[in-house]
Design an enzyme around this catalytic site. Structure first.
Site, short mmCIF file in Angstrom:
data_model
loop_
_atom_site.label_atom_id
_atom_site.label_comp_id
_atom_site.label_asym_id
_atom_site.label_seq_id
_atom_site.Cartn_x
_atom_site.Cartn_y
_atom_site.Cartn_z
N SER A 1 0.80 -1.18 0.11
CA SER A 1 -0.19 -0.10 0.06
C SER A 1 0.81 1.18 -0.01
CB SER A 1 -0.98 0.10 1.30
OG SER A 1 -1.60 1.14 1.48
N THR A 2 0.57 2.39 -0.44
CA THR A 2 1.18 3.56 -0.44
C THR A 2 1.55 3.99 0.98
OG1 THR A 2 -0.13 4.49 -2.20
CG2 THR A 2 0.94 6.11 -0.70
N THR B 1 30.26 41.51 23.80
CA THR B 1 29.17 41.05 24.34
C THR B 1 27.72 41.91 23.90
OG1 THR B 1 29.64 41.84 26.35
CG2 THR B 1 30.08 39.44 25.99
N SER C 1 28.46 44.53 -6.72
CA SER C 1 27.49 45.22 -7.08
C SER C 1 27.85 45.65 -8.63
CB SER C 1 27.84 46.76 -6.45
OG SER C 1 26.86 47.58 -6.83
#
Length: 467
Positions: free
Chosen positions: A140-141, A187, A318
């Site tokens: 079965s699937t 930090t 760019s």
């Protein structure tokens, strides 16, 4: 023209199929129904399910439930598909209703039609080899699809583990290479304490090492398969001899440590395992975003940013600003990681939407987890080769930023106290002087004491500098 097509019928009616096509009416209907975009089912899943079909034909042949010549034709057809000869015949969109039934039917039809040809027949003559009665026999699937997904995912885990291992090794090499390169730690993006650049790359390596180990172990979660469970896991229409035989053959064909679940109903309906594995991929994505963004930030510039890392230049940045080069590899890595996190959300939702004996949304789970595995593997290798391995440290800029900061002031706490150290830091910022200059000006410490206490290299180690 009519002679270029064959007609196939099902319970809903009749459809014309190109004579050259190996797919049939079920695949054609699915292609029309789910004509969402150009993305078809991941071929890794297709090949895994084809391997199951081959194992099933071998099993039926061995236990004498299928004529040898028919089984051999199916097996040969499967081998040809696994040799990439029919990739363009799998036409169903990855986003499909029906819990993967369209994918399973597409595969059944391609195998059947090629097997028919091998037996001397004409495509579409299912009296010779039938897609359901023969290719899908005892299946079965609902047991084929989850089993195939597990096999495909396990096979993709190994290359990802290798990629992460290589990245970890490259980061550890940078840890050694940059061991004597001091820089300013931050930090919350503000000046903090001195740190050796090598220490930072050592922290990256530790994070990737955790990801590598977690993902390496993830295959254990995927190794239980439900082949033989058929529609809902009870094994209806599959003989006990077939169930045991097909599992043994599948183990041999894949070379994977897969095993039949002791409770097939569970594996048929519950998709939490894929959520767990996807979560591990998401954790890796989080670390990869962190690393790539750190590199982008510290490599910003070359004049207006931190400019402490020298990022490899791989392409012009760019179409209007001459000379501009962007951190495109880091940006690629971050975007892939974002996609993995997005896939994880989709996988989580799809898994939660399963109802009763089946999850109808397994195609979304399949696409998400297989895509994440492929994307991560390929992008990590590119990130490693085109960024990490070639990354350099701008020592002069690192020292300039460090010595122009108040980062070393923390080392004074055990000598003059927190409040006094805070006042010195404030004064150094207001007067645009170094900590050393303020200490000498205020006659707080002499030059020998200052050199001993504020040695930035000593501040990167445990303990209290100067004591």
């Amino acid at each position: 023209m009519a002679f270029d097509f064959r007609s196939e019928k099902d319970l809903l009616g009749e459809i014309e199929i190109p004579k050259a096509a190996y797919f049939g009416i079920n695949a054609k209907r699915a292609a029309l129904n789910f004509n969402i975009n150009s993305t078809t089912v991941n071929l890794n899943l297709i090949y895994a399910i084809v391997t199951i079909k081959k194992a099933a034909a071998l099993a039926h042949k061995n236990i004498k439930e299928m004529k040898p010549e028919k089984a051999d034709a199916i097996i040969k057809a499967c081998d040809e598909i696994l040799d990439h000869k029919f990739d363009n015949q799998f036409i169903t969109n990855f986003l499909q209703g029906g819990a993967g039934t369209s994918t399973n039917m597409n595969i059944n039809e391609v195998i059947a039609n090629r097997a028919i040809e091998l037996l001397g027949g004409t495509k579409g003559d299912y009296s010779i080899v039938h897609p359901i009665d023969d290719v899908n026999m005892s299946q079965s699937t609902n047991d084929v699809y989850p089993t195939g997904l597990r096999i495909a995912a396990i096979k993709l885990l190994s290359p990802l583990t290798d990629a992460l291992s290589s990245l970890q090794e490259a980061l550890q090499i940078k840890e050694s290479e940059f061991a004597d390169k001091i820089m300013l730690g931050r930090t919350e993006l503000m000046d903090a304490l001195p740190i050796m650049a090598g220490q930072q790359f050592g922290a990256y390596a530790k994070a990737i090492a955790r990801d590598r180990w977690r993902i390496y172990k993830a295959h254990e979660r995927l190794r239980e398969i439900n082949i033989g469970g058929t529609a809902i896991g009870t094994g209806l229409n599959a003989s006990e001899a077939y169930i045991f035989e097909v599992t043994d053959i599948l183990q041999d064909l894949t070379g994977l440590g897969i095993a039949r679940s002791d409770y097939l109903i569970d594996v048929t309906q519950n998709m939490d395992v894929f959520v767990e594995v996807s979560g591990l991929l998401k954790a890796a994505a989080v670390n990869l975003i962190k690393i790539s963004n750190d590199i982008r930030l510290l490599g910003s510039g070359p004049k207006g940013g931190f400019s402490e890392y020298i990022i490899p230049e791989v392409q012009a940045g760019s179409s209007i600003m001459p000379g501009k080069v962007n951190p495109v590899i880091c940006e690629m890595m971050a975007q892939v990681s974002m996609k993995v996190i997005a896939n994880d959300t989709a996988i989580t939702l799809a898994a939660s939407y399963g109802q009763l004996q089946l999850n109808a949304f397994s195609p979304l789970i399949a696409e998400g987890i297989l895509e994440s595995l492929e994307l991560l593997t390929n992008s990590v290798n590119i990130f490693n080769d085109k960024c990490i391995k070639l990354l350099k440290i701008n020592e002069a800029k690192c020292k300039e930023n460090l010595y122009n900061s108040t980062a070393v002031v923390t080392a004074l706490i055990h000598h003059i106290g927190y409040d006094a150290a805070s006042k010195i830091a404030k004064k150094a910022i207001l007067e645009n002087k170094t900590i050393k200059e303020i200490l000498l000006k205020e006659n707080i410490l002499n030059e020998i004491e200052i050199e001993k206490i504020l040695n930035p290299y000593e501040i990167t180690k445990p303990g209290m500098p100067g004591k």
